[in-house]
Scaffold this active site. Structure first.
Site, PDB file in Angstrom:
ATOM      1  N   GLN A   1       0.875  -1.174   0.000  1.00 43.01           N
ATOM      2  CA  GLN A   1       0.000   0.000   0.000  1.00 43.01           C
ATOM      3  C   GLN A   1       0.908   1.218   0.000  1.00 43.01           C
ATOM      4  OE1 GLN A   1      -3.455  -0.476  -0.222  1.00 43.01           O
ATOM      5  NE2 GLN A   1      -2.964  -2.668  -0.351  1.00 43.01           N
TER       6      GLN A   1
ATOM      7  N   ARG B   1      -4.998   4.947   2.496  1.00 44.24           N
ATOM      8  CA  ARG B   1      -4.092   5.316   1.414  1.00 44.24           C
ATOM      9  C   ARG B   1      -4.245   4.315   0.264  1.00 44.24           C
ATOM     10  NH1 ARG B   1       0.000   6.653   4.306  1.00 44.24           N
ATOM     11  NH2 ARG B   1       1.159   7.327   2.489  1.00 44.24           N
TER      12      ARG B   1
ATOM     13  N   ALA C   1     -12.117   3.292   1.319  1.00 43.17           N
ATOM     14  CA  ALA C   1     -11.016   2.353   1.085  1.00 43.17           C
ATOM     15  C   ALA C   1      -9.993   2.925   0.095  1.00 43.17           C
ATOM     16  CB  ALA C   1     -11.579   1.032   0.580  1.00 43.17           C
ATOM     17  N   HIS C   2      -8.985   2.138  -0.124  1.00 38.71           N
ATOM     18  CA  HIS C   2      -7.888   2.548  -0.999  1.00 38.71           C
ATOM     19  C   HIS C   2      -8.352   2.801  -2.435  1.00 38.71           C
ATOM     20  CE1 HIS C   2      -6.787  -2.033  -1.258  1.00 38.71           C
ATOM     21  NE2 HIS C   2      -8.038  -1.831  -1.541  1.00 38.71           N
ATOM     22  N   ASN C   3      -7.795   3.849  -3.001  1.00 39.89           N
ATOM     23  CA  ASN C   3      -7.997   4.186  -4.406  1.00 39.89           C
ATOM     24  C   ASN C   3      -9.420   4.631  -4.737  1.00 39.89           C
ATOM     25  OD1 ASN C   3      -5.638   2.018  -4.371  1.00 39.89           O
ATOM     26  ND2 ASN C   3      -5.361   3.346  -6.145  1.00 39.89           N
TER      27      ASN C   3
END
Lengths: 336, 336, 336
Positions: free
Chosen positions: A197, A217, A238-240
């Site tokens: 990550q 991240r 969440a991520h992205n």
């Protein structure tokens, strides 16, 4: 609280028409029911005109065409909006005077604008930058290489992991966590191995993020929250994920990896989004809805409900039952 | 970032076959789209081969049988898994050098391994033990009689109540709370009286726990999280719950008291479990499902959805609609 | 742990009838299965009498009419309740001896009762008042003008914004946030403007609030939590909500603005309430239910399920399936 403003000044500020004594001074905002002398309140709907007629407020902002007897009042098209504009004048954000508590630990390589307030027992990491007018409250953790813009407020015990960016005039409430690792693993014969990550989080300007909300991240690249977006408490991003501009997200909603929510969407509470979904500009998603992974939700003010979510006309019982969508429930009614 | 590895070394590490220049040096991981020279990326599915052909990465890990023209590449059976293995080499956890910030408050009776990092304004209680290689970040609270293993990371402002145990190589993200009282009361004529919460929490090795997740202490005995289990943000785990090994739990799921989730289960986001339920080994439960109190959910890869949850074949519309279950949504896809 | 009590004393305290040796000393509480000599345990249901017969506990509290052979036992109408009453004697809250850690930052204008414990790296704002017998744990943030009653426990890293009030004997678990801004905005052509959140939060006496729960301050007036109410972890309570007395709310439930939950209600986990709803006295709402904005939910022990929620008799499959309502699941069963 302040030196006060004349009713005439406030009327001009909100583009309204004042009736009564234009020179009377107003010092604070209040509700109709609890207002005292020197306060201004607002009447949102004509049907509650009795409350306005009986208030002790020194002035009432009313819908156009509504007239009070023996009262000072200001007629405007949108009383609640005008009230907010008046509140901005009468209760401005307190000015930030340069202050660094002696217990704050600020890395030598960090760069602080001036004035800034750095609270007790807070920590600011290497090469972090903090813009002028920003306040970091007690116990907040600002990681290395974090960038925080101007006129932000970072409330107590919030945690910003390394290398995330926060735009101007953004507010992070207590215990917010920005930039923890996204949740991604790959399974092999022995168990789960962590997918790296390595990305970041970018929060643009004029964003407000509620207490205990988490924004992870990115695996690579960035998780992004657009300008003017408002996020309630206990939300998971969440991520992205990419959230557009002027999006409203109510409490306890969760958004899985790489999902996109475009500008001007309104998202209720406890909604769940699968990964890689896309919600088009202006869509409205009711509380507790579920959006499938990869789903494209059409925008332009369409309203969606249910699990999996569907246009509200297909589930008319809910539509009738719920009445207004979630964001009106949470965001735009007076909360008297 | 590091001194680099030859492509041939990386290929050997992942059991793949390298084509191109085996001596070219690789320094970091990247995505295909954003990679630069010196980076290695991966191609998960042949249909995106154009991305791999056009990348600037110095090497691409590809599925067996896929060949790139004029590129260095490594063929493997599972490119994403190989990429993770490579990432472990190129981006190892930073080595822990012994450091105790002068503001850390460590009880005289606590025993610290060496090396350990004890961050600013953290507190470590009486008789706590912290293994070598572990980092306690700023503002974390380690209660009395807490045991933390080797090579753990306890992120900022996490709170470990007294007398809980954390195994080796476990990561607790920011603001995690371990060992708060379970939620149990007995009603009498005057109101609720608190049932004593005298037990503990045991977290085994190689566990990762997301930001803001709560794991309550047992009434008696223990709440236990098994080896290699991965838990996302904002999850609630009540008293006396037992989670097996290699379980994945996505964000905002809640698990009521004394429920058991056996090894190798995959649990989506926003799932709710009643108390005293049991989820058998290898079951998959889709996001937003509800598991009834006392329910036994069969395992071996069966997929469950809905409220109350039922096998996916009984609710085929959902199955078709949701496609892959929740853990694939969150855990095993590349998140580009 | 303590100097012990005779079985006869404990029997008298709980209004039970002791059989066996009334002079034997009891020092601690335990479960039947794990009890040792000197401990008292309880048997809730006759069908598990073997556990009681085989325990090593020195005394067992049993339902009236149940008799153990060769054991000391106390017969009572409600064994679990009696056990809790005994636990209060054998495991009293540790007495608070006056202690202020040298690193605590207490404003000169704050007024502290005596004795109080003020933990390491905690902060207490201007004009805050803290009653005698209260403990503020490490890293807690007590804002200006906060009032905290007697014999409270404020756990580590909890954040109390300015000007909120906490009654006597109230417990706030780790990372609780009280008094963050309510979530209210008004939209104009350019985006969302924040509706002022000028009110407060009042938490009455004998309340317990779980880790990571958020209770937002009112827009005007107050958000109020009634006497004896118990709230689990990760719950969201929005601005201007009013929760009555002796209400139980399980984890991850969210309550939107201005909703009222009257006395003696029981609310399951992951329930969502729209704004301006009213739940009448004594209603029971099952886990994962959804309550519509403005909805009035009838009380007096009626049970509601589903989204939108309906009386359980209309959804008998659920009723049969769920069996007991949520609060029994979470709150009143032994959690062995």
């Amino acid at each position: 609280m302040n030196s006060g403003r004349k009713i005439s000044e406030l009327a001009a500020h909100v583009g309204g028409r004042a009736t009564g004594n234009p020179d009377e001074m107003i010092y604070d905002i209040a509700q109709l029911e609890n207002a005292g002398s020197g306060a201004i309140a607002f009447l949102e709907e004509q049907k509650f005109i009795d409350r306005a007629q009986n208030t002790n407020a020194s002035c009432v902002i009313v819908p156009e065409g509504v007239r009070l007897e023996g009262k000072n009042f200001i007629e405007v098209a949108r009383p609640k909006l005008a009230f907010v504009l008046v509140a901005e004048i009468l209760r401005p954000r307190p000015s930030v005077e340069n202050f660094r508590h002696e217990t704050a630990i600020v890395a030598a390589s960090a760069r602080l604008g001036a004035p800034v307030i750095i609270g007790a027992y807070s920590t600011v990491g290497e090469r972090a930058t903090i813009g002028a007018g920003t306040e970091i409250k007690a116990g907040a953790r600002i990681g290395a290489d974090v960038s925080i813009g101007r006129d932000c407020t970072i409330h107590s015990n919030a945690v910003l992991y390394d290398n995330v960016a926060i735009g101007d005039r953004t507010v992070l409430h207590a215990n917010v966590v920005i930039g923890a690792d996204g949740f991604g693993y790959v399974r092999d014969e022995t168990g789960y191995k962590k997918f790296p990550q390595t990305g970041t989080v970018v929060i643009e300007t004029d964003v407000e993020i509620g207490a205990h909300t988490c924004i992870d991240r990115a695996a690579f690249g960035e998780t992004r929250i657009g300008r003017g977006t408002k996020i309630d408490n206990l939300v998971q991003i969440a991520h992205n994920v990419r959230i557009g501009e002027r999006v409203v997200i109510a409490s306890q909603t969760g958004i899985s990896g790489s999902t996109v929510i475009e500008d001007d969407c309104i998202i209720g509470g406890q909604v769940g989004f699968g990964d890689h979904a896309r919600v088009e500009r202006g869509a409205i998603i009711g509380s507790k809805a579920g959006v499938l992974p990869g789903k494209i939700v059409r925008g332009n003010g369409a309203v969606y409900w249910g699990v999996p979510c569907a246009p509200a006309r297909r589930i008319q019982n809910h539509e009738r039952a719920f009445g207004t969508p979630a964001a009106d429930e949470k965001g735009t009614r007076p909360t008297s």
